[in-house]
Design a protein around this motif. Structure first.
Motif, PDB file in Angstrom:
ATOM      1  N   ARG A 238      38.711  67.791  28.953  1.00 59.20           N
ATOM      2  CA  ARG A 238      39.707  67.150  29.809  1.00 59.20           C
ATOM      3  C   ARG A 238      40.514  66.128  29.015  1.00 59.20           C
ATOM      4  NH1 ARG A 238      36.581  65.935  35.560  1.00 59.20           N
ATOM      5  NH2 ARG A 238      35.612  68.000  35.792  1.00 59.20           N
ATOM      6  N   TYR A 240      41.032  66.155  25.866  1.00 59.74           N
ATOM      7  CA  TYR A 240      41.877  66.889  24.926  1.00 59.74           C
ATOM      8  C   TYR A 240      43.155  67.344  25.617  1.00 59.74           C
ATOM      9  CZ  TYR A 240      43.144  70.350  21.353  1.00 59.74           C
ATOM     10  OH  TYR A 240      43.791  71.076  20.380  1.00 59.74           O
ATOM     11  N   ALA A 241      43.057  67.798  26.867  1.00 64.78           N
ATOM     12  CA  ALA A 241      44.240  68.204  27.625  1.00 64.78           C
ATOM     13  C   ALA A 241      45.184  67.025  27.834  1.00 64.78           C
ATOM     14  CB  ALA A 241      43.823  68.799  28.973  1.00 64.78           C
ATOM     15  N   THR A 263      49.826  68.404  32.996  1.00 68.45           N
ATOM     16  CA  THR A 263      48.405  68.296  32.656  1.00 68.45           C
ATOM     17  C   THR A 263      47.553  69.090  33.640  1.00 68.45           C
ATOM     18  OG1 THR A 263      48.864  66.048  31.869  1.00 68.45           O
ATOM     19  CG2 THR A 263      46.559  66.666  32.119  1.00 68.45           C
ATOM     20  N   LEU A 266      48.014  72.756  33.022  1.00 65.21           N
ATOM     21  CA  LEU A 266      47.349  73.202  31.800  1.00 65.21           C
ATOM     22  C   LEU A 266      45.863  73.412  32.037  1.00 65.21           C
ATOM     23  CD1 LEU A 266      47.566  73.804  28.777  1.00 65.21           C
ATOM     24  CD2 LEU A 266      47.248  71.363  28.331  1.00 65.21           C
ATOM     25  N   VAL A 267      45.227  72.499  32.759  1.00 64.21           N
ATOM     26  CA  VAL A 267      43.794  72.626  33.026  1.00 64.21           C
ATOM     27  C   VAL A 267      43.518  73.775  33.990  1.00 64.21           C
ATOM     28  CG1 VAL A 267      41.778  71.452  34.002  1.00 64.21           C
ATOM     29  CG2 VAL A 267      43.345  70.201  32.505  1.00 64.21           C
ATOM     30  N   ALA A 270      43.883  76.943  32.112  1.00 69.46           N
ATOM     31  CA  ALA A 270      42.769  77.125  31.182  1.00 69.46           C
ATOM     32  C   ALA A 270      41.528  77.631  31.908  1.00 69.46           C
ATOM     33  CB  ALA A 270      42.472  75.806  30.466  1.00 69.46           C
ATOM     34  N   LEU A 287      43.022  75.839  25.848  1.00 71.65           N
ATOM     35  CA  LEU A 287      44.152  74.913  25.956  1.00 71.65           C
ATOM     36  C   LEU A 287      45.177  75.174  24.861  1.00 71.65           C
ATOM     37  CD1 LEU A 287      42.190  71.615  26.711  1.00 71.65           C
ATOM     38  CD2 LEU A 287      43.375  73.062  28.352  1.00 71.65           C
ATOM     39  N   GLN A 288      44.700  75.459  23.653  1.00 66.65           N
ATOM     40  CA  GLN A 288      45.620  75.723  22.553  1.00 66.65           C
ATOM     41  C   GLN A 288      46.418  76.998  22.789  1.00 66.65           C
ATOM     42  OE1 GLN A 288      43.069  75.731  19.095  1.00 66.65           O
ATOM     43  NE2 GLN A 288      43.198  73.515  18.842  1.00 66.65           N
ATOM     44  N   ALA A 291      49.108  76.142  25.486  1.00 67.65           N
ATOM     45  CA  ALA A 291      49.942  74.952  25.338  1.00 67.65           C
ATOM     46  C   ALA A 291      51.430  75.293  25.317  1.00 67.65           C
ATOM     47  CB  ALA A 291      49.558  74.191  24.071  1.00 67.65           C
TER      48      ALA A 291
END
Length: 329
Positions: A238, A240-241, A263, A266-267, A270, A287-288, A291
């Motif tokens: 989390r 890192y996100a 954010t 993104l989570v 993921a 996540l990468q 992104a």
């Protein structure tokens, strides 16, 4: 790792046949009978569907943007409506309008095409920003307010919009508030030579959409979405996100970074991406991988970056490469 992979480790597995992976694999195979040679594009579209997000497909004309949107709608047995965005389209043409019946002395609401499980918005940036804004409430809150009354939308609800590049004739720029409501943006791109050869055989005589039958139901998708909600996101992931999104707000190459909504998107994406990989937990690689499609379309480059012809996609890739990956703990 393919969508059909199953993990049998206790506590980390997904349901067997009929579960997330089995149903998602059926949808993927169905869509790929129409969209050939683009497995990652189809994967992102499935990810957004399971994350209860909305998808923006941006590319030049003729590469299959509308085909991708229509094939996703055909693969799921649910209500599908298409909106062809044109300069004279009005907001009421999207949300619906109340009509007065003189014989009954009352108004009756005629719902617009937005009242569907999957809404295909074709060439969304050919309509004026005023008309585009008709989608803002339904995309964020899954409801429509008309004539002082709020009407909920049925789950699943997904807007799949296509648009041509903004430098092409007859297009309006998509407002920042509108772009921010799309969970991800993808480009189909040109097919490989072999895929284009295969396309001549499969598309020249008749459209493959004519043979595409539903392989999942709306109830299946709702069950998959509920399962995605259970995918675990560790505190380090989390963080890192948050760091990924925060880095876009401080980058000198950007004059507008990603929002807190980015954010959350993104989570959520993921979680869905991990579920499609057969995991019950999110890893930094998820996540990468997401992104660029989740963050880049929300960003505005600085004048210096424009002069250097640096794109938001390049800036996000640089951020991903620069940020340290969190430890497993």
């Amino acid at each position: 790792m393919s969508l059909g992979t199953r993990h049998n480790t206790q506590g980390e597995g997904l349901p067997e046949d009929g579960g997330v992976i089995a149903v998602a694999d059926r949808i993927r195979r169905a869509v790929e009978t129409v969209i050939e040679g683009k497995p990652e594009v189809v994967r992102i579209a499935l990810t957004v569907l399971l994350a209860e997000g909305h998808l923006l497909i941006e590319d030049i004309p003729g590469v299959g943007k509308t085909m991708l949107a229509k094939s996703l709608g055909r693969a799921v047995d649910c209500s599908v409506q298409r909106i062809q965005f044109t300069p004279d389209l009005l907001p009421a043409d999207i949300t619906g309008v109340s009509v007065y019946h003189q014989d009954r002395g009352e108004f009756e609401f005629n719902p617009g095409p937005v009242f569907a499980n999957i809404v295909l918005g074709d060439e969304i940036n050919r309509a004026s920003p005023k008309t585009q804004s008709a989608l803002l409430e339904c995309m964020e809150e899954m409801q429509v307010s008309v004539d002082g009354e709020t009407r909920p939308l049925e789950r699943p609800f997904m807007v799949v919009a296509t648009q041509n590049p903004s430098d092409m004739e007859g297009t309006y720029p998509l407002p920042e508030a509108q772009r921010d409501r799309f969970m991800a943006r993808i480009s189909v791109g040109y097919p490989t030579a072999q895929a284009e050869l295969d396309m001549i055989d499969t598309h020249s005589a008749r459209s493959p959409l004519a043979d595409l039958a539903p392989v999942a139901t709306a109830a299946d998708v709702r069950a998959m979405v509920e399962h995605v909600h259970t995918v675990h996101v560790a505190p380090g992931v989390r963080r890192y996100a948050v760091d990924l999104v925060g880095a876009t707000r401080t980058s000198p190459a950007l004059r507008l970074g990603a929002s807190p909504r980015a954010t959350l998107h993104l989570v959520r994406a993921a979680r869905a991406y991990a579920a499609l990989e057969g995991r019950s937990y999110v890893v930094p690689d998820d996540l990468q991988a997401l992104a660029v499609p989740v963050l880049a379309h929300r960003l505005l480059p600085s004048p210096e970056a424009r002069m250097e012809r640096r794109t938001p996609e390049q800036v996000v890739s640089e951020v991903v490469a620069r940020l340290p990956i969190p430890s497993p703990r």
